[in-house]
Every structure is written in C-alpha cells, then in structure tokens.
Design an enzyme around this catalytic site. Structure first.
Site, PDB file in Angstrom:
ATOM      1  N   GLY A 610      -8.529  12.268  -8.141  1.00 42.43           N
ATOM      2  CA  GLY A 610      -9.382  11.282  -7.490  1.00 42.43           C
ATOM      3  C   GLY A 610      -8.485  10.239  -6.842  1.00 42.43           C
ATOM      4  O   GLY A 610      -7.260  10.301  -6.969  1.00 42.43           O
ATOM      5  N   GLU A 611      -9.120   9.297  -6.161  1.00 42.13           N
ATOM      6  CA  GLU A 611      -8.363   8.269  -5.442  1.00 42.13           C
ATOM      7  C   GLU A 611      -7.522   7.430  -6.411  1.00 42.13           C
ATOM      8  O   GLU A 611      -6.421   7.014  -6.114  1.00 42.13           O
ATOM      9  CB  GLU A 611      -9.372   7.399  -4.678  1.00 42.13           C
ATOM     10  CG  GLU A 611      -8.935   6.001  -4.323  1.00 42.13           C
ATOM     11  CD  GLU A 611      -8.106   5.980  -3.056  1.00 42.13           C
ATOM     12  OE1 GLU A 611      -7.780   7.053  -2.540  1.00 42.13           O
ATOM     13  OE2 GLU A 611      -7.755   4.871  -2.612  1.00 42.13           O
ATOM     14  N   GLY A 613      -6.696   8.295  -9.708  1.00 42.11           N
ATOM     15  CA  GLY A 613      -5.931   9.004 -10.731  1.00 42.11           C
ATOM     16  C   GLY A 613      -6.529  10.380 -10.940  1.00 42.11           C
ATOM     17  O   GLY A 613      -7.384  10.825 -10.168  1.00 42.11           O
ATOM     18  N   ASP A 726     -23.120   7.949   1.274  1.00 42.85           N
ATOM     19  CA  ASP A 726     -22.159   9.041   1.455  1.00 42.85           C
ATOM     20  C   ASP A 726     -22.705  10.328   0.834  1.00 42.85           C
ATOM     21  O   ASP A 726     -22.001  11.041   0.141  1.00 42.85           O
ATOM     22  CB  ASP A 726     -20.810   8.652   0.822  1.00 42.85           C
ATOM     23  CG  ASP A 726     -19.671   9.537   1.333  1.00 42.85           C
ATOM     24  OD1 ASP A 726     -19.893  10.293   2.303  1.00 42.85           O
ATOM     25  OD2 ASP A 726     -18.580   9.490   0.749  1.00 42.85           O
TER      26      ASP A 726
END
Ligand code: ACK
Length: 967
Positions: A610-611, A613, A726
């Site tokens: 993920g962004e 970690g 999103d």
C-alpha cells in the site's frame, strides 16, 4: 607479372562471402554487386587498378578492383566510378567492402608498401563526358582496414573483409563521382554501395506519412504532418519526426475513425448493417439501440422503427421510444372551494421517464356535444399543463356546472405524432357541493432536536379506501378541513416533515361527519384533536392519541390508546462524521475504531503493497478467543505525523460503517509500533484482478449479484452522507463467497494513492476514467458522481476487468465524454445492464439513478433472470413496476434455426464444424455447455470463449423463459 600482381591475384581464388547489409530505410543509388554488365569504371593510369569480374555461384558478376604495387615507390593509382545520380538525397553514404594486405607479411616491401587508400568525390550536374581531373576531387577520408590479412590467412583461405561507411554531403548538384586513390597498398575493392537514408512511408494512428528524406544536419528532425486515412478525421494534428537515420520518432496527435466507421487493423471500416457509430473516435460501432435499425453500412445513427421516435435531445445511444398510453383511474375529490383530480400513471410509458400530463377543461351543457373550452376563470394548481405529479387542484369553478376534464400523458416524443392523442376523461358536476368542515388539532411534539418544517394531514373517504385522497399541509399544529361530505366516514393520518425528511404516517383514525351542515356557518365546525408528544431517546417517537371533540355531538370511534411512529426518514441511520473536523485526529480514531492489543495479531504473509507500507494477511484472536482471518495494513517506519494521520484517517472513516458490503474494520494498533489497521480478510483480493484472472467464468447472474452487492454498499454510504470519490473495481474487494465490499476510504488521500488518479487543470488529482464530468471540471463530488463511477464499475465487471476506454488518453476520454460518447456494452452484456450504465452516465447529474433504485432494479433482475432479455429498461427501472406486469420484449432466439445460424449471428462461424464434431448439434444441447466444454471442442482464444459462453448464457435464459421458468 609483378610480385604485387601475383599477391593481388591470389584474392580471386578465395571465395569472399559477405552478408548483405540492412536496407530497410535506405534508397540505394549504386550497388556494384547488383550491376549485371560491365561497370565501366575508369582507371588512371591504365595499369594501376585492375578490374576483374568473376561469376558467383548464381552466375551473377562480382566486380572487384584490385591494386597491389607494393614493391614500387610513389604510387598514385586512381579508380573513378561512373556518375551517380543523387535523386532526393542531400547526404549520401558510401559503403566500401574491401580486403587489405598486411605489409609486414610481405618481405622486402618496407618503405614502399602502404596500408591505406583515399576516397574522394566530385559533385557535378554533368553525367557524361567529364574528364578526370584529380584536382577537382574533394577528399572524403583516408580509408584504413580494421583487419588486414597475411600470408597465413591466404594459406587458411580466410579473408578478412572490411566494411567502411562514410557520409558525403551536403550535396546540391545532380550527382557525383567517387574516386579511389591508391598510394601503394595491396587492396581488393569488393563492393561499393552508395545510398541515402529516408524515413519510409508509414501508417501511424490512422494517419499516413510519406517517404521523407532526413535533414543533412543529424541533430535536427524533419517534422512531417500525416494525412488521415480514408474515413478518418484529425483529432489532434498527427505528426511524426523523421530522424537522421531514417527512423520515425515522437508520434504526436492522431486521426480517429469518422462517424459511421470503426478502426480495424489501422484502417477505418464502415459499421455493418444493424450497427452505428454516432461520434468520431476510436471506438467500435455499437449495435443499434432497441427499436431502431440501420440497413446500410456506415450508419451514424440508427433510424427508429415505425411508431417509435427519438426526441431532439435524445442521444443516439438511447432506444427509440413512443408516446405513453393515457393516464388511468382518474378520480376526483370535490369540496366547496376546490376540486382535486387524481390519476394513475399510464400502463405504457413508451420507454421513457420524462412523463408529464396536460389537463384540458371543457364545460358542457346538458347534451354531451354542447361543450366548450373552459375560460380563464378556472385556476389550476400548480398549473394545467406540464404536470409531473398525478394530481391537480382546480379552483374557482362555478356551482351547478358540468365540467369535463381530459387528461393527457405526454413524453419527449409525443409531439412527433400529429394524430389525436388518446386522453382519459372525467366529468364532474358541481351540483353536490355541500359540505361540513372539521378542525383537526394535535399537540406539537416535544424534545425534537430536528426542526419541524410542517405537518401533513392526509384524509380520504373510507368507502373509497386510498383510491383518491386529499392532503393538506400546515406549519401550525392544527388545520381546518373544509369540504367534507356530511354523514361520511373519513380516515385521517398525520405525518411530520423535519429537516431530516418525512416521518412515516401515523396510524389511521376514522371519523364520521354528522349530517348537520349548519356548523359550516360556525367558526369551529367539528373538531378532531390528535395529541402528539415526543419521548426522549435517539429515535424520535411521537405518541398520538385521538380525541374526538365535536361540540354538542361527541363521537368516539377509536379507543384512546398511545400509538408510536417514527418521525425520521430512516430510523437508526447515522450520518458520517468527517474525521478532519476533529482537532485531534487521534481522538477521531479512538472514537470510531477499537484499539487492538498487538499480541492478538499474528501476521502470516505479505499480500501487497500500500502507499504507507505493506499489506499482510494474518489472524486475529477475538475477545471470544476465536481466530479470524484478517488483512493488516501497516504504516512503515520513519513516517512523519502527517502520514500517520492520513494513514489512520481511513480507519476513522471505515470504523463508522457497518454494512455487509463495506469492508469491516476490526480495529487499529496505534499505541505500539508498527501502527496497523486491521480489517476483515477478503480471500479473492481486489475485484479488477480477480475478474481478469477468471475471464469468462461467471454467469451473468453471478456478475449481477456482485454488482448488486457493490450498489448496496454504496447505497449505505450515500445514506450515511459519505461520498466515496474513487469507486472503481480496483477498490472493491471480493471474499470467497463472491461477496463484493467497498474499500479504500480516505477522501483526498485515496486519490493521492490511486495510481489511476491524474492531476486536472483545476489542480486536484482525479481518476479521470471513473469520474463524472462535473467532478473533473469543478470538483463537484456527490452521490451522483459516485453513481457515474458505479456505472464504470458495472462496465469493468461486465467486461471482466477491461480498462475503461481502453488505451485512450485521459485527455481523449474527457473530450469524448464531452462530445456525448459513452462506453458501449461489453461483449455479452445484456442490454438492460448497459442501459443502466448509460443511466449512470447522464450528463445531468440529477438524472442519474439513486443507489436505492439501482439496488431494487438489480434485485428484480436477480429474482427473475429472464428479465435480462427484456429490452424495456425504463419499464424495468421504474420502481413501481413489478416484473410480472411487464413482459417487455424478448430477443427471439427462434431466429436461429441451427447451430450454424447461431454461430453466424455471433460471428463465430469458424467453429461450426467443431461444435458438430463434438456432438453439439441442437440449441438445447448447446445451452447445457460449460466453459470447459467450449474449451474442449477447440475454442482456444479467450475472447472467443467469452463471446460463445455469454451467448450460451443468453440462449439458456431464453430457453428457460420459453419453458415458463421463474425463480
Ligand atoms: O488485488 P489484491 O490481491 O488485493 O492486492 C491488493 C493488495 O492487498 C494491496 O492493496 C490486497 N488487499 C487489500 N485489502 C485486503 C483485504 N482486506 N483482504 C484481502 N486482500 C486485501 C489487494
């Protein structure tokens, strides 16, 4: 013969094998290896260079020039080519192939033997009769051999062939001569090739680019504008740059196939009959929408079938529709001052939703033909024409008159027909207007935290049940209802409108008016008191008690008993709280998320990145000591406070949700390192990659089931007042039961993380392909923009994870949406589902469907799969229509009398023999086939498997439908 000549002649007995050099983007001006006759080159002096022509094994001449006067000093032997026409070249390349003898390997020649020769040129317009004057020639270079050969090489019969290339230019005269000066070397010149480079004719992005000669200056490129191929038009000026080496560089702009044409293998082909393409662009032709056709090729739009129409503003993607049938069940309710007309919507909406009603009034004499249009004295509330509700109030009518009201239903295509449109009529006589009035009072609810906007009292004659009812609104807790019939039993109920919406109606109360109309004269009339009160607690409850206080004539219909009803539109639904409104973000996390003791977590493996970690899978021991599978998002070390806050924001949001289609937060670890967010584990990972991995494996109903889950999750979010921003298949997770859950929360941060998000001109970062136009242009995000994204998710699901708008650039996506282009139905996608997508992609955001309607629509499809064949989307979408009432139109598979016809219809004719050979010779047997069967009979291409399997699913539904199948 001199020694030199002897040494040199040895070359001839050795077979020189050379491979041809690449000629892809070269225009050859001279190649001595391809000249069949004599070359006719000149030598000065005559006994310097020696021309020898040998035949190769294909009987083609090899023209070789040799010189080898290594023993004699002061050699100056010239060899001059014929005149070479330069054509379009500004710079030419001279490629020489030669062998050169190593001086050290020849005894007694030191001092006289050389190992180089010189290359010269002379440019001139004269092609003939030019005398050779060395002084006119310009030296190009001294040519040395990379590899010279020795006596030993001769013994081994290995000859080292040198290839040297020199550039000559710029050249402005018509042609040139080459000259080779020998100064005492032992050389055999085996071939000379003169060429120039060009960027060859090419087709790129539907534009053609002509042969182009590069600039002499190798650092500057030639900009070439392409011409669109036939039936294509420029989108952005197509350009290529021709580089010095004859390579095309930096493609810019492009052409797109014009209206009515689609791209195939780099050309534009006309849409087949039955298909159309309304917009220029690199999209495929689409099948004509329902009730339209195209007979010829290259249709820009499909024409409507007889009696079907398209309104001026209907997009070409929309089905053709027809005017509605007249309204039904017109009833009236008359009192002394107003007449209320009410009706039911038409049974046939004509396939549209833009229904309105016009009411025409005629005043009639005793005979039916003595009618004339009512004058302007009559008042219609809200108006007589363009009504969107099924009711109108008529005021200021005369007593003792007969009025006929004609009610007409209209939609966007009604004005397309000029014959009289059918109407529903009702005649009202105002003779009977004699009424009593009644005062209804109730006590204002106490302790309501929400503001009461007004109350609505609804009442009707018990005898008519709810066929026609009247209602009145008031801000005060009482209202005088006039125009009631004497001696008639009425039913009343009351509801409250607060800032949160309407409450439910109270239970019904019955009251019978007296026959005494004299009270009309009194101020008070008859009085009905409804007592309301509020009780504490989160949900607002109002107690209603009825008293019937009628002056002098007290009547009591119901026992006095407390009754409860909820005054909130959705009892128990919370609203979402933006964690950013908390001054201390840690407080927000602890408000909404449980802190987990990290010893209860066992991390098993890393499943993604993920962004912030790694994302891991693992187990969580619950407080009840059970172990459950979880996904654990970690915050990698070395973070700054802002990253920690952004990371935990997702948990603060997710922790507020509790819905089977929203990813469930188990808790957070914030008091030890690493900081973690623990959520339920979804075995099948994200939806986009899951679908791509299982391309073609699911039935349409399974896919609809997934879509239903997603819609239900987003309905929950929108009810909570949360806008996701999103929604995309990559942000939906799938568990082992194929349940889809919405994930990835965090507002702007979500967009920062999303690799699909691109910066817009207004500065935000937005996943263009998934986002509604108003959100892209002016950041207007709402549940309606989520509906747009949901439509894209539908498309992703039905196409098994295809990229929306394929490889179109973001800029082109924005432009084409602006031009009205919408994604066509994915292969095998039932029309009704594509129509739902188109509904989600309405430009006008208020016209997009509400998620609650999407869920009930998909529920209908799931309950009755054969409805997937119905083409009348608007009927199906109407929440008031149940499937049993609307058989719709069914794709007729009876057209396919044989397997061959069926395969032809789906453009898979090539598999006819495979089906027959495998014993699938009837449609019934085909309907039983699984994807494995399709593979087994030899359909190997995934796209073909998919096309066949989706058609089999449709076929299966058709057969079930014919056999009276209902789920
Ligand atoms: O497509 P995937 O397998 O599903 O790869 C991504 C990866 O982690 C990075 O986001 C997977 N993932 C995220 N959340 C979960 C979850 N709750 N359960 C299972 N996999 C998850 C996602």
């Amino acid at each position: 013969m001199t020694l030199g000549e002897k040494l040199c002649l040895v070359f001839l007995f050795l077979r020189i094998v050379f491979t041809p050099s690449s000629h892809g983007n070269q225009v050859v001006l001279l190649d001595t290896t391809s000249v069949l006759g004599e070359l006719g080159w000149k030598t000065y002096p005559m006994n310097g260079w020696d021309a020898i022509t040998e035949m190769d094994e294909h009987n083609r001449p090899i023209h070789t020039f040799q010189v080898c006067h290594v023993m004699e000093p002061n050699q100056n032997n010239w060899l001059r080519s014929n005149w070479i026409f330069r054509q379009a070249a500004q710079k030419v390349y001279v490629e020489l192939r030669f062998t050169l003898r190593d001086c050290n390997s020849i005894p007694w020649v030191s001092g006289t033997c050389k190992e180089t020769f010189n290359l010269f040129y002379y440019e001139t317009d004269e092609s003939h009769g030019v005398k050779f004057k060395p002084s006119q020639y310009t030296k190009i270079d001294t040519i040395a051999a990379d590899e010279s050969f020795t006596q030993m090489d001769l013994g081994d019969r290995i000859l080292k062939l040198n290839t040297e290339v020199r550039e000559v230019g710029p050249i402005s005269r018509k042609g040139l001569y080459l000259a080779f000066q020998d100064i005492g070397a032992c050389i055999a010149l085996v071939s000379v090739r003169v060429y120039y480079k060009k960027c060859p004719f090419t087709l790129r992005n539907l534009a053609s680019f002509p042969d182009t000669v590069p600039r002499v200056d190798s650092s500057s490129l030639v900009e070439v504008r392409g011409a669109c191929v036939e039936h294509a038009e420029e989108r952005d000026t197509p350009k290529l740059y021709c580089g010095a080496d004859g390579d095309w560089l930096v493609p810019l702009g492009k052409c797109v196939c014009s209206v009515g044409y689609e791209e195939m293998d780099g050309a534009c082909f006309a849409c087949r009959p039955g298909f159309y393409k309304a917009f220029a662009g690199n999209i495929k032709c689409s099948k004509c929408p329902p009730h339209s056709f195209s007979y010829g090729e290259g249709a820009a739009v499909c024409h409507c079938e007889k009696a079907f129409y398209r309104a001026e503003r209907d997009p070409p993607t929309m089905a053709c529709t027809r005017p509605p049938s007249p309204p039904r069940n017109v009833v009236f309710n008359l009192n002394d001052t107003c007449l209320q007309l009410e009706w039911s919507p038409p049974s046939d909406m004509g396939g549209r939703r833009d229904l309105t009603y016009n009411v025409l009034c005629k005043r009639c004499g005793p005979e039916p033909d003595q009618c004339q249009l009512c004058g302007e004295e009559l008042r219609f509330v809200p108006r007589p024409q363009g009504l969107t509700n099924t009711t109108v109030t008529v005021m200021d009518f005369s007593a003792h008159a007969n009025y006929t009201f004609e009610i007409e239903s209209l939609n966007g295509v009604s004005k397309m027909i000029n014959y009289p449109r059918p109407v529903a009529a009702i005649t009202v006589s105002t003779d009977q207007v004699e009424s009593v009035s009644l005062t209804v009072c109730w006590q204002q609810p106490l302790n309501i935290s929400l503001l009461v906007v007004d109350y609505e009292v609804k009442y009707y004659e018990k005898e008519h049940e709810e066929l026609s009812y009247s209602s009145t609104r008031t801000k005060a807790p009482s209202v005088i209802i006039t125009g009631l019939k004497p001696s008639t039993c009425y039913v009343f109920s009351l509801r409250t409108r607060t800032s949160a919406g309407h409450s439910a109606y109270s239970p019904k109360y019955e009251y019978e008016t007296t026959d005494d109309t004299s009270d009309m004269a009194s101020d008070q009339g008859q009085v009905l008191v409804i007592v309301t009160a509020a009780v504490g607690g989160f949900t607002l409850l109002i107690i209603l008690t009825l008293f019937f206080l009628i002056t002098g004539r007290y009547q009591r219909q119901n026992p006095v008993s407390p009754l409860f009803f909820s005054a909130l539109p959705y009892p128990g639904v919370k609203t979402y709280v933006d964690p950013d409104t908390y001054e201390d973000p840690t407080q927000a996390v602890h408000e909404f998320a449980k802190e987990i003791d990290p010893t209860r977590i066992r991390i098993e493996r890393v499943i993604g990145a993920g962004e912030f970690g790694e994302v891991c899978s693992g187990r969580l021991r619950t407080l009840g000591k059970r172990e459950i599978a979880v996904a654990i998002k970690t915050l990698k070390g070395g973070y700054v406070e802002r990253q920690r806050r952004d990371f935990l924001r997702e948990a603060s949001i997710m922790g507020q949700f509790d819905d089977p289609n929203i990813i469930r937060l188990e808790g957070v670890v914030t008091r030890s390192r690493p900081v973690m967010i623990v959520v339920e584990y979804m075995e099948n990972g994200s939806l986009d990659s899951f679908l791509r991995k299982h391309d073609g494996h699911f039935t349409v109903i399974q896919l609809v089931g997934m879509l239903r889950g997603i819609a239900s999750g987003v309905r929950y979010l929108s009810d909570m007042g949360y806008v996701h921003r999103d929604l995309a298949a990559r942000n939906i997770l799938v568990n082992s039961n194929l349940v889809c859950k919405v994930s990835d929360f965090g507002l702007s941060r979500v967009l920062e993380d999303d690799p699909e998000a691109a910066y817009t001109t207004t500065g935000g970062k937005i996943p263009i392909r998934w986002t509604a136009p108003e959100a892209i242009s002016y950041r207007k995000f709402s549940s309606a923009s989520d509906a747009w994204s949901y439509g894209i998710v539908m498309w992703e699901v039905m196409s098994y994870g295809e990229r929306p708008y394929w490889e179109m650039s973001n800029q082109d996506v924005i432009l084409s949406i602006e031009e009205g282009y919408r994604l066509p139905a994915p292969m095998g996608c039932p029309v009704v589902l594509h129509q739902l997508m188109l509904h989600c992609w309405q430009k006008e955001r208020s016209q997009r469907p509400k998620f609650t309607d999407v869920v009930s629509f998909l529920d209908k499809l799931i309950r009755n799969p054969s409805s997937l064949l119905f083409l009348l989307y608007s009927l199906l979408f109407d929440p008031s229509v149940s499937l049993a009432e609307s058989p719709g139109e069914v794709v007729d598979y009876h057209m396919f009398i044989s397997i061959g016809d069926w395969l032809d219809s789906i453009k898979m004719s090539q598999y006819k023999s495979s089906f027959v050979a495998a014993g699938f010779s009837t449609l019934d047997s085909v309907a039983q086939m699984s994807i494995e069967d399709v593979r087994r009979i030899g359909v190997v291409l995934i796209g073909h498997q998919r096309r066949i399997v989706s058609s089999i699913q449709t076929l299966r539904l058709q057969l079930l439908h014919e056999n009276g199948f209902h789920v």
